[in-house]
Write an enzyme that holds these catalytic residues in place. Structure first.
Site, PDB file in Angstrom:
ATOM      1  N   MET A  47       0.808  -1.225   0.000  1.00  0.00           N
ATOM      2  CA  MET A  47       0.000   0.000   0.000  1.00  0.00           C
ATOM      3  C   MET A  47       0.841   1.275   0.000  1.00  0.00           C
ATOM      4  SD  MET A  47      -3.095  -1.168   0.065  1.00  0.00           S
ATOM      5  CE  MET A  47      -4.149   0.128   0.679  1.00  0.00           C
ATOM      6  N   SER A  48       2.125   1.195  -0.365  1.00  0.00           N
ATOM      7  CA  SER A  48       2.983   2.377  -0.219  1.00  0.00           C
ATOM      8  C   SER A  48       2.733   3.455  -1.265  1.00  0.00           C
ATOM      9  CB  SER A  48       4.463   1.974  -0.242  1.00  0.00           C
ATOM     10  OG  SER A  48       4.876   1.653  -1.551  1.00  0.00           O
ATOM     11  N   LYS A  97       8.764   3.290  -5.745  1.00  0.00           N
ATOM     12  CA  LYS A  97       8.733   4.530  -4.972  1.00  0.00           C
ATOM     13  C   LYS A  97       9.019   5.710  -5.889  1.00  0.00           C
ATOM     14  CE  LYS A  97       8.494   2.631  -0.768  1.00  0.00           C
ATOM     15  NZ  LYS A  97       7.942   1.345  -1.144  1.00  0.00           N
ATOM     16  N   GLU A 106      16.526  -5.709  -3.032  1.00  0.00           N
ATOM     17  CA  GLU A 106      15.080  -5.889  -2.926  1.00  0.00           C
ATOM     18  C   GLU A 106      14.360  -4.842  -3.749  1.00  0.00           C
ATOM     19  OE1 GLU A 106      13.258  -6.751   0.780  1.00  0.00           O
ATOM     20  OE2 GLU A 106      15.119  -7.498   1.658  1.00  0.00           O
TER      21      GLU A 106
END
Length: 131
Positions: free
Chosen positions: A50-51, A88, A84
């Site tokens: 949900m970022s 963003k 990873e």
């Protein structure tokens, strides 16, 4: 690569008050050509988490990511941070990866191994899951 042509109606669809329907098919469109500029440097990724909800990205959305685009300050990117992957917004001035969710904190990248895998150019939302 197999081409699948999808019909496109000549009328627009009102998102406000309804307008009279128009049954006329204007043309057929190759969605890959409309959505993907350079197939050889493009990949798809499915969103989890949900970022990015404040920019309208939700779990299950399909990202169209282009490796040939140069990430700029404010670009939505797929980044490998210490191996990873994450999606963003990149803040090159402050060296941060920014979430678009007020409940999450920015990620500093100063001392981490950061590789930008590509820039998110578009995404596709599936309102009704495919069966």
């Amino acid at each position: 690569m197999k081409v699948i042509l999808v019909p496109k109606f000549s009328c627009s669809v009102s998102a406000g008050f309804p307008s009279p329907a128009d049954d006329f098919i204007d043309e057929e469109i190759d969605l890959l050509k409309k959505l993907i500029e350079q197939p050889s440097s493009t990949f798809l990724a499915r969103v989890v988490g949900m970022s990015q909800i404040n920019v309208g990205l939700f779990p299950g959305d399909l990202l169209i990511v282009e490796r040939h685009l140069e990430p700029k300050n404010g670009s939505l990117v797929i980044a490998a941070l210490d191996g990873e992957l994450t999606c963003k917004t990149i803040d090159t001035e402050r060296q941060l990866l920014l979430p678009a969710n007020d409940a999450m904190r920015p990620i500093p990248v100063g001392n981490s191994e950061l590789v930008i895998e590509g820039v998110v150019r578009r995404w596709i939302r599936c309102h009704v899951p495919l069966s």
